[in-house]
Design an enzyme around this catalytic site. Structure first.
Site, mmCIF file in Angstrom:
data_model
loop_
_atom_site.group_PDB
_atom_site.id
_atom_site.type_symbol
_atom_site.label_atom_id
_atom_site.label_comp_id
_atom_site.label_asym_id
_atom_site.label_seq_id
_atom_site.Cartn_x
_atom_site.Cartn_y
_atom_site.Cartn_z
ATOM 1 N N SER A 172 22.524 -20.747 -23.506
ATOM 2 C CA SER A 172 21.223 -20.889 -22.865
ATOM 3 C C SER A 172 21.292 -21.996 -21.805
ATOM 4 O O SER A 172 22.256 -22.036 -21.037
ATOM 5 C CB SER A 172 20.176 -21.184 -23.935
ATOM 6 N N ASP A 202 19.162 -9.450 -24.140
ATOM 7 C CA ASP A 202 18.617 -10.781 -23.869
ATOM 8 C C ASP A 202 17.930 -10.817 -22.502
ATOM 9 O O ASP A 202 18.564 -10.568 -21.479
ATOM 10 C CB ASP A 202 19.778 -11.791 -23.889
ATOM 11 N N HIS A 236 20.106 -13.129 -27.363
ATOM 12 C CA HIS A 236 20.425 -14.425 -26.757
ATOM 13 C C HIS A 236 21.617 -15.089 -27.459
ATOM 14 O O HIS A 236 21.568 -15.396 -28.631
ATOM 15 C CB HIS A 236 19.172 -15.311 -26.855
#
Lengths: 495, 495
Positions: free
Chosen positions: B177, B429, B454
């Site tokens: 991320s 994602d 994710h």
């Protein structure tokens, strides 16, 4: 030994105040005339511009801006297949660098290049807080190499979006001395902005223990030793002679007269100031030991150290005779025109350099250790003492140096993953000791110029150029053409 | 549409206040038990350390420092031929990331690796000004990605000089991320510190106009459309139903009851808050649509969107029936345990994420444009309005976003001169829309995971892992081994 700046040599013992050059202004100005500039042939026509830059690129609590000055010369620029040569300005007035970087003007037509000269923040007219810029450490807080590189990035972005035709052109960073360090670092940190960099006389390794602290002064010494018999030996002996003479009032008075000092020496502490000033002079001469008459730091004859050394052939003379010889030698540097009435030990070079700014930079990021031992060099022994240096920086600017930061930030000797940087160095240049003088990879290459002083290759073509610098320049052009060609080839592949 | 954080989704309309999660603490804590964590097999034994970091790496007017927390696990580390895997911490408590990055623990033995997890400044315990860190923009001034990367550089330098055997080992940056963005950027800016980077689900292109602003919500919508018949259509219809119901006091009261809200809706403006909260829920579900029971943002069943969609099969029902169905769907996310007494529209995920910090970052550097049109996505139309966004940032933090800075700093799409970065993305994602999903060069490669949400690849091995993520992980290990091998080969060549 204190802050040794790159071009402006604030070569001070800790505790000495930074000289704010006060006088001899008329003298200096007299000789910024054309007879001494190296470029009578090409007319340097540029336009002057200003871009609004954030004072702090790395923080958001202030949105304050300032005007950064830059110059553009686009006479030979071609929108079709052209390029942009971007001078990453260093510690001084950008017009002065522009006038002293004839190489860019000489190659502009061949590379169909727009020339851009970007002034470094806190120098010349690019003052983030105007006249208050050097007031205190709060105002100086934004004087760092990282902020300067960010200025360059924003400026290139701005040029590409506002000049039609510039958007899809390759940009090459060029610089000399600290400007060369910035050119190399800019390519390392912003490879999306420039396809390559020419870093001339850029001592990116003059930090921490990357090179021995004595190498700089050893090269200065070698220059003098090779330029005349007993020359460096005479200088080595001069320090003790000065020490003896400055012990008494009579001696101080005699010295002041013999050296034609504008302000007489009045106490023994002045002896240290005098020696620092003389040392700086020899260093400056080593930097600008060019093969032709020039006017970079001062108006000078061709091969000035040789001229200096003609006065320093005999070390085995009395103290007073030795110092009279030293005066003749100094006069070559300070009075080539013959019109100076006295010598000012508070200044050693051009007013175009920003001594205050560099003093601060040397006290924060640009912590360059220098030392002498009096054996491998012609100077009095002086070790590098970080603590003393740090205390002096704190006293003067309220800041402490961070000696390992530059290495952490820019990689020190571990830079082999970068590409397309040419490091050029002249063997006569004391800064070559902290430079990259051997190839690191196929695309991180070193060019050495045996007869070159400080970034001789960046100066304009001259009939007296040694062959080695002509070769260096032609190699540099070849690399730049390669980067430009690769850029266009890769664009064609994409479309 | 406001700040969409990476993990903590402060998915707000401009003008809405940043939610400072107040309640349901007991509920959250209940489920951080082992039955929901994905790693019952390997015991995560780490030691906790602190390093003194400069608050400001890029300025010298303050020498203030703070303690940055980091974790070390060296059970499988070998001094001979080993490596260091360095997690570039993102917007939350580093222990939480450590516990949710099982991949590093799973490969430690194979890579003879020391694991290091570095906490990002202003998150977890690494607060530069302690409890005052979020007090005002002056205290927040040092919360930037550049400062965070400099922390990482200093920490690696520190580890190499203080841990015997670490000095001559290759370091690899890993992150997911925003942490993945940092890993990639760290390799780009500090290639002398890390031999490569694994950037998992790192939306480095979710800026300016590098990708269409609608792509994120389109992917969320696709996840729901594919997870059950009429699922996204039901959600699309729910917004108008809410709009109708929130027009009257009776409707508000009914909705509060039907959705079991902890705090009843009292005025029509609450309708927007409710819709934002529900939108965020769907977004979060898209991010954590993992193939097995997990507890990343919330305790959830396997393939949670499929479970959600079982309640949303029929869009053609009355407003009240539709909202009752929506409640059942929300309950999958907020009450998988069955023990929540009510739903709190002020929070959507774990307390381990730092909402205040990210809100500030989104208002300064991390300016990510998002938009919806209600046609390609299942949300109400909402355009990206920088001015409104900027005004709200100024109101809340006293800062203005600089939307083009990240591109100027990190290169945008023009990053091909860098090397050794693996960008992994899961097709499920929504952040993959701003990620690198195609190879850029031989050494800047993309790995896509069709069944992945994710950074599924960073999670621990699981019996229910789809084959595509196993393949991705084995490729990632292969690249890391290659970087490590190249490092040692080049060292041997030097000696």
């Amino acid at each position: 030994m204190g802050r040794l700046s790159l071009l402006l040599l604030a070569f001070l013992t800790p505790g000495a105040a930074i000289p704010v050059p006060p006088a001899l202004r008329a003298f200096s100005n007299l000789h910024l005339s054309s007879s001494f500039t190296s470029r009578p042939a090409i007319v340097m026509n540029y336009s002057i511009h200003y871009i609004e830059q954030k004072v702090d690129h790395f923080g958001f609590s202030t949105d304050k801006t300032f005007k950064q000055r830059y110059l553009i010369a686009d006479k030979y620029w071609k929108k079709d297949g052209g390029s942009i040569l971007f001078y990453t300005g260093n510690e001084g007035d950008i017009i002065w660098f522009c006038n002293n970087t004839g190489f860019m003007w000489d190659v502009a037509e061949e590379l169909k290049a727009m020339l851009v000269f970007a002034e470094h923040r806190y120098y010349g007219q690019s003052l983030p807080f105007g006249v208050n810029s050097f007031k205190d450490s709060r105002h100086l807080n934004f004087l760092t190499s990282e902020q300067a590189l960010a200025d360059f990035a924003e400026l290139i972005q701005h040029l590409k979006t506002t000049i039609p035709g510039a958007e899809n052109q390759p940009v090459i960073a060029l610089g000399g001395s600290y400007g060369g360090m910035l050119a190399a670092w800019f390519r390392m940190k912003f490879p999306h902005m420039v396809v390559g960099a020419l870093a001339a006389s850029a001592p990116i390794w003059q930090f921490e223990d990357l090179v021995p602290c004595g190498v700089f002064m050893e090269i200065v010494t070698t220059d003098f030793r090779k330029s005349g018999p007993h020359c460096s030996e005479s200088i080595r002996r001069s320090w003790d002679a000065i020490n003896r003479l400055t012990r008494t009032g009579t001696g101080l008075h005699w010295l002041s007269e013999a050296l034609h000092l504008c302000t007489p020496l009045t106490n023994p502490q002045d002896g240290q100031r005098l020696k620092d000033w003389i040392s700086e002079t020899w260093i400056n001469l080593a930097m600008v030991d060019y093969p032709y008459q020039s006017n970079f730091l001062q108006p000078l004859p061709a091969w000035p150290i040789k001229v200096v050394c003609q006065y320093l052939k005999n070390p085995n003379v009395s103290d007073s005779q030795l110092l009279q010889n030293i005066f003749q030698a100094l006069n070559v540097y300070y009075n080539y025109s013959g019109q100076a009435r006295c010598l000012n030990i508070s200044e050693t070079s051009t007013k175009s350099l920003g001594s205050l700014g560099w003093s601060y930079q040397a006290c924060t990021e640009m912590v360059m250790p220098f030392c002498t031992n009096g054996i491998n060099d012609m100077f009095e022994p002086n070790s590098w003492d970080l603590q003393v240096f740090s205390d002096e920086c704190f006293r003067q600017w309220g800041v402490r140096p961070r000696p390992s930061w530059i290495t952490a930030m820019y990689g020190g000797k571990n830079i082999s993953s970068h590409t397309n940087i040419v490091f050029s160095n002249g063997d006569l240049d004391p800064w070559s000791g902290g430079g990259v003088t051997k190839d690191i990879t196929d695309t991180l290459v070193a060019i050495t110029i045996p007869d070159g002083a400080h970034h001789l290759d960046l100066r304009a073509n001259n009939a007296y150029d040694p062959k080695t610098v002509l070769l260096a320049r032609s190699l540099e052009v070849r690399y730049m053409k390669q980067w430009i060609g690769d850029f266009y080839a890769s664009r064609r592949k994409k479309h």
